[in-house]
Scaffold this motif. Structure first.
Motif, mmCIF file in Angstrom:
data_model
loop_
_atom_site.group_PDB
_atom_site.id
_atom_site.type_symbol
_atom_site.label_atom_id
_atom_site.label_comp_id
_atom_site.label_asym_id
_atom_site.label_seq_id
_atom_site.Cartn_x
_atom_site.Cartn_y
_atom_site.Cartn_z
ATOM 1 N N PRO A 1 0.680 -1.168 -0.129
ATOM 2 C CA PRO A 1 -0.201 -0.146 -0.032
ATOM 3 C C PRO A 1 1.007 1.230 -0.086
ATOM 4 C CG PRO A 1 0.135 -1.014 2.292
ATOM 5 C CD PRO A 1 0.912 -1.711 1.438
ATOM 6 N N VAL A 2 0.241 2.362 0.016
ATOM 7 C CA VAL A 2 0.979 3.737 -0.159
ATOM 8 C C VAL A 2 1.274 3.925 1.251
ATOM 9 C CG1 VAL A 2 0.668 6.235 -0.516
ATOM 10 C CG2 VAL A 2 -0.353 4.301 -1.968
ATOM 11 N N ASN A 3 2.420 4.504 1.348
ATOM 12 C CA ASN A 3 2.860 4.728 2.843
ATOM 13 C C ASN A 3 3.134 6.247 2.964
ATOM 14 O OD1 ASN A 3 3.725 1.858 3.752
ATOM 15 N ND2 ASN A 3 4.997 2.010 1.867
ATOM 16 N N ALA A 4 2.060 6.808 3.585
ATOM 17 C CA ALA A 4 2.120 8.261 3.574
ATOM 18 C C ALA A 4 3.008 8.795 4.656
ATOM 19 C CB ALA A 4 0.756 8.761 4.119
ATOM 20 N N TRP A 5 3.918 9.715 4.317
ATOM 21 C CA TRP A 5 4.843 10.152 4.962
ATOM 22 C C TRP A 5 4.344 11.069 6.254
ATOM 23 C CZ3 TRP A 5 9.915 9.067 5.535
ATOM 24 C CH2 TRP A 5 10.572 9.832 6.221
ATOM 25 N N PRO A 6 4.631 11.128 7.633
ATOM 26 C CA PRO A 6 5.859 10.361 7.843
ATOM 27 C C PRO A 6 5.684 9.133 8.698
ATOM 28 C CG PRO A 6 5.247 11.976 9.760
ATOM 29 C CD PRO A 6 4.079 11.780 8.438
ATOM 30 N N PHE A 7 4.367 8.873 8.788
ATOM 31 C CA PHE A 7 4.231 7.737 9.489
ATOM 32 C C PHE A 7 4.121 6.388 9.052
ATOM 33 C CE2 PHE A 7 1.778 11.146 11.921
ATOM 34 C CZ PHE A 7 2.594 11.017 13.194
ATOM 35 N N SER B 1 10.682 2.314 9.610
ATOM 36 C CA SER B 1 11.102 0.721 9.459
ATOM 37 C C SER B 1 10.267 -0.033 8.508
ATOM 38 C CB SER B 1 10.973 0.176 10.670
ATOM 39 O OG SER B 1 11.646 0.431 11.920
ATOM 40 N N TYR B 2 10.797 -0.889 7.979
ATOM 41 C CA TYR B 2 9.973 -1.778 6.827
ATOM 42 C C TYR B 2 9.639 -3.224 7.569
ATOM 43 C CZ TYR B 2 11.113 1.789 3.638
ATOM 44 O OH TYR B 2 11.122 2.767 2.870
ATOM 45 N N SER B 3 8.367 -3.551 6.983
ATOM 46 C CA SER B 3 7.772 -4.856 7.429
ATOM 47 C C SER B 3 7.201 -5.472 6.175
ATOM 48 C CB SER B 3 6.854 -4.546 8.279
ATOM 49 O OG SER B 3 7.173 -4.174 9.585
ATOM 50 N N ILE B 4 6.951 -6.841 6.397
ATOM 51 C CA ILE B 4 6.118 -7.431 5.438
ATOM 52 C C ILE B 4 5.038 -8.022 6.228
ATOM 53 C CG2 ILE B 4 7.890 -7.712 3.689
ATOM 54 C CD1 ILE B 4 7.929 -10.636 4.512
ATOM 55 N N LEU B 5 3.674 -8.368 5.707
ATOM 56 C CA LEU B 5 2.600 -8.922 5.945
ATOM 57 C C LEU B 5 2.195 -10.071 4.984
ATOM 58 C CD1 LEU B 5 0.429 -8.874 8.370
ATOM 59 C CD2 LEU B 5 -0.750 -7.251 6.866
ATOM 60 N N THR B 6 2.139 -10.963 5.387
ATOM 61 C CA THR B 6 1.953 -12.127 4.446
ATOM 62 C C THR B 6 0.904 -13.112 4.839
ATOM 63 O OG1 THR B 6 3.163 -14.141 3.260
ATOM 64 C CG2 THR B 6 3.615 -13.717 5.550
ATOM 65 N N GLN B 7 0.187 -13.856 3.787
ATOM 66 C CA GLN B 7 -0.683 -14.867 3.976
ATOM 67 C C GLN B 7 -0.376 -16.141 3.234
ATOM 68 O OE1 GLN B 7 -4.571 -13.743 2.659
ATOM 69 N NE2 GLN B 7 -4.238 -13.814 0.645
ATOM 70 N N ASP B 8 1.049 -16.036 2.783
ATOM 71 C CA ASP B 8 1.584 -17.022 1.832
ATOM 72 C C ASP B 8 2.199 -18.206 2.792
ATOM 73 O OD1 ASP B 8 3.000 -18.432 0.238
ATOM 74 O OD2 ASP B 8 4.155 -17.071 -0.563
ATOM 75 N N PRO B 9 1.614 -19.430 2.532
ATOM 76 C CA PRO B 9 1.931 -20.537 3.396
ATOM 77 C C PRO B 9 3.557 -20.821 3.194
ATOM 78 C CG PRO B 9 -0.151 -21.066 2.216
ATOM 79 C CD PRO B 9 0.384 -19.818 1.659
ATOM 80 N N ILE C 1 2.882 -8.765 1.376
ATOM 81 C CA ILE C 1 2.937 -7.136 0.934
ATOM 82 C C ILE C 1 4.070 -6.593 1.801
ATOM 83 C CG2 ILE C 1 0.422 -7.115 0.056
ATOM 84 C CD1 ILE C 1 -0.191 -5.861 2.804
ATOM 85 N N GLY C 2 4.502 -5.465 1.348
ATOM 86 C CA GLY C 2 5.606 -4.586 2.110
ATOM 87 C C GLY C 2 5.130 -3.474 2.303
ATOM 88 N N PHE C 3 5.497 -2.796 3.523
ATOM 89 C CA PHE C 3 5.172 -1.550 3.777
ATOM 90 C C PHE C 3 6.115 -0.703 4.771
ATOM 91 C CE2 PHE C 3 2.919 -4.511 6.370
ATOM 92 C CZ PHE C 3 3.041 -3.918 7.782
ATOM 93 N N ARG C 4 5.789 0.342 4.749
ATOM 94 C CA ARG C 4 6.786 1.251 5.771
ATOM 95 C C ARG C 4 6.074 1.654 6.988
ATOM 96 N NH1 ARG C 4 7.435 6.403 6.567
ATOM 97 N NH2 ARG C 4 6.421 7.140 4.424
ATOM 98 N N VAL C 5 6.510 1.550 8.173
ATOM 99 C CA VAL C 5 6.040 2.217 9.518
ATOM 100 C C VAL C 5 7.034 3.061 10.010
ATOM 101 C CG1 VAL C 5 5.229 1.465 11.814
ATOM 102 C CG2 VAL C 5 4.648 0.066 9.934
#
Ligand code: HEM
Length: 687
Positions: A43-49, A86-94, A79-83
């Protein structure tokens, strides 16, 4: 392979998926975004959060569960996103799940946010490394098969207390609750019988499971169920034998809207005075911890109002646990000459273990407190949520309710009471024990399906300490990986009819039942078997610096460890989970396929998988089975709230906001007086 390599950021952002790379000073760094994560869809990672702000808003609007599904539909299963930075991924891939859960707990530890989540540091839920391994080893024997079966009488006793209180309310004309029980039942014949009671099952199950975990943990009875608010059901509506959409004719307003119908506690005899206080402290703890999940800054937990509320809740726990410890010690002294309790002995509850470990010097007082709070928090709301969701689904499906009832009647036996109002005194035959539970496969299917559709824990997160290849991307170490259990369980790519409550999907082929049903009762615990087996037979890898020695301590046998055992390899872990899944995937008569419901061993994980799976899953499954079986066998339940109108509450767990139900003593019994067979019972039990 794509790469997402980059410099680690400096700041710990306190969202569930983040918090990995804490700066020693805790400064926020806006400067060092050199990750090129954009190649990973997201998704879009709005700055700064970054994305956390969106998640926060979605959670507040209670639409995260819908939006998370959309995210995966739009961007793919990882999917990848920024918090913040920092960067994280969220997955539903077995496959990604497989990489994480079959890896060592040291390579995939829980992130810093877990620590930030705990009201007190040091509980097994939040720790990592040697300390976690030591504590897991100490605690695991209290949750193995034999230990959990010693809790069965307690599960029965508590559900009995709840159902007896319900019966008393049904037999008591309004306004006569102050009569003594004996008087009340002696004059039963002359009394006007209420047709049933209406109560919020969220509250009822919450208090019941609180009583159970408190008893299991501290050997102390809170009697919290007695305080469940309820009201008599209107007399006009007596003929609803079980929940049914067609039979549903009482509107919510009719039942709840009459102001003359005062809401009263189930029993006027109060429970333990502390029960309300503890229930409130737990509510505060849950709300606070849930808020921390989406705090944009960890320091927000120090806002005075929040800080003092959390502190007050912690003080309640501290006081209650201190008192339990003192009482236990006193009892221990009194029983000094009697048989000493040990692990697996009903008296050898968690408190005994904690006192022993504390006295040995391994846990300080705060650690002991943190472990106790962990079990209180992790051990009741989750099970209560599972039960409420299950009742909601069964309430909408009378056919499943009757099928389940037929199974319970057949396995546990049922004799119709001479009057439609069962005796308020506990019947010895009413107990359901572990061997009954093992012989009720449909009950297990119902619970498994409920956990698939409504996993109380919807996301787990790990920090990765080695580069990880996922879906063709290289995720650099230091990132966080979240597994979205909810969407994994609802993925159309993995499940047939994913949004339908269909317990039959779990039914096994004719030859598949048998003695392994006990093991299979532990839902989704593929890796658990490995770890549990190793723990059970003492072959878990040991830590050289674990100070705890084997032997008896304060009446409790502490596990001893052999430091030379090799830890299970990743291949062993994978084959264990795969074996478990193969069993699940035995011929499925419902689908007519030989594949069963699981395409991958890693697509179903309500209790998580791997070394950090839920330690209490056997406890929870046995407890829930007994509660549900007793309810189904002896009571007719009608939904007052409809499933479609139930709101999800996403705190630490996900549960319905409320579930008003009408409960009446069972009206229709099988034609055959003592036992009814599987086939005939479906017909005989029908209204
Ligand atoms: C339906 C009921 C339950 C569900 C769905 C559930 C689910 C889970 C999940 C998904 C985890 C992994 C969390 C993570 O990795 O972030 C977990 C961990 C844990 N659960 Fe449960 N749980 C349930 C009942 C219980 C009960 C009854 C107890 C205790 C009596 C318990 C104690 C724990 C503990 C101590 C951990 C941490 C284990 C570790 O990190 O080694 N849970 N649970």
């Amino acid at each position: 392979m794509h790469t997402t390599q980059g410099k680690e950021s400096l700041y710990t952002f306190s969202w569930f998926m983040s918090g990995s790379n804490s700066s020693p000073h805790g400064f926020v760094s806006f400067s060092c975004l050199s990750h090129s994560h954009t190649r990973l869809p997201g998704p879009v990672n709005a700055w700064p959060f970054g994305f956390v702000w969106t998640v926060r808003a979605w959670r507040q609007q209670n639409i995260w569960w819908i939006k998370s599904k959309e995210l995966f539909e739009t961007h793919g299963s990882t999917i990848g996103f920024r918090v913040f930075s920092s960067y994280s991924i969220l997955t539903q891939d077995p496959e990604c799940v497989r990489a994480i859960v079959t890896g060592s707990a040291d390579l995939f530890p829980k992130g810093h946010l877990y620590k930030h989540l705990g009201l007190l540091p040091g509980g097994i839920f939040t720790t990592n490394g040697p300390r976690w391994r030591r504590d897991r080893r100490l605690l695991t024997p209290h949750f193995n098969f034999s230990a959990v079966s010693t809790f069965v009488p307690s599960f029965n006793a508590h559900v009995e207390e709840f159902l007896n209180a319900l019966r008393q309310r049904c037999l008591t004309p309004r306004g006569t609750q102050d009569k003594s029980n004996d008087d009340r039942f002696e004059s039963e014949a002359s009394q006007e019988k209420a047709p049933g009671v209406v109560l919020d099952m969220v509250q009822a199950f919450n208090r019941l499971t609180l009583d159970i975990i408190f008893d299991a943990g501290f050997g102390h009875d809170l009697h919290a169920v007695r305080q469940v608010p309820c009201r008599a059901a209107p007399l006009s509506d007596t003929a609803l034998p079980c929940a049914s959409a067609a039979a549903y004719k009482t509107s919510l307003d009719e039942i709840t809207g009459d102001p003359s119908e005062k809401v009263e506690p189930l029993l006027h005899e109060s429970g333990d005075k502390e029960s309300d206080e503890i229930a409130e402290a737990l509510r505060i703890a849950f709300t606070e911890v849930a808020q921390r999940l989406t705090d944009p800054l960890p320091v927000l937990k120090y806002l005075p109002r929040r800080y003092y509320r959390a502190k007050k809740a912690t003080q309640v726990f501290r006081r209650v646990i201190d008192k339990a410890v003192m009482e236990r010690r006193k009892r221990g002294e009194e029983q000094a000459n009697e048989k000493e309790p040990g692990v697996g002995d009903r008296q050898g509850n968690l408190l005994d273990l904690m006192i022993a470990v504390h006295e040995e010097g391994t846990w300080c007082t705060d650690e002991m407190l943190a472990q106790s709070m962990t079990f209180l928090i992790a051990g009741h709301e989750t099970t209560s949520a599972m039960l409420t969701w299950t009742l909601m689904e069964l309430g909408e499906r009378p056919d499943l309710w009757l099928k389940l009832r037929a199974e319970v009647d057949r396995v546990c036996g049922v004799s119709a009471p001479s009057s439609p109002w069962p005796s308020p005194s506990p019947r010895s035959s009413s107990r359901i024990d572990a061997s009954h539970v093992d012989r009720m496969p449909f009950l297990r299917c119902v619970l498994k399906e409920s956990l698939r559709m409504h996993p109380p824990v919807t996301i787990i997160s790990r920090r990765i300490l080695k580069d990880l290849e996922v879906a063709g991307y290289l995720i650099p170490k230091g990132w966080h990986v979240g597994v979205s259990i909810y969407t994994l369980h609802r993925s159309p790519a993995l499940w047939e009819r994913p949004d339908e409550f269909w317990p039959e999907r779990w039914e096994e082929g004719p030859g598949a039942r048998g003695k392994d049903t006990v093991r299979r009762c532990s839902v989704g615990d593929g890796m658990a078997h490995l770890d549990q087996k190793h723990f059970d037979n003492g072959t878990v890898p040991s830590l050289p610096h674990v100070p705890v020695s084997g032997g008896k301590q304060g009446g409790v046998t502490l596990p001893s460890f052999d430091g030379n055992q090799a830890p299970p390899t990743q291949d062993q872990r994978i084959s264990e989970i795969a074996e478990e899944s193969r069993e699940e995937a035995a011929t499925n008569p419902a689908t007519g396929t030989s594949r069963g419901p699981l395409k991958s061993p890693f697509q179903y994980m309500p209790f998580s998988l791997g070394p950090r799976n839920c330690i209490g899953q056997r406890f929870a499954m046995t407890e829930a089975s007994i509660i549900l079986a007793r309810l189904v066998r002896d009571w007719d339940v009608t939904l007052v709230d409809r499933a479609a109108t139930v709101q999800r509450v996403e705190l630490l767990t996900v549960r319905p906001d409320r579930l008003l139900c009408k409960l009446q003593p069972r009206q229709v019994y099988p034609l055959s007086p003592v036992r009814c067979g599987a086939r005939e019972s479906a017909a005989a039990c029908s209204p």
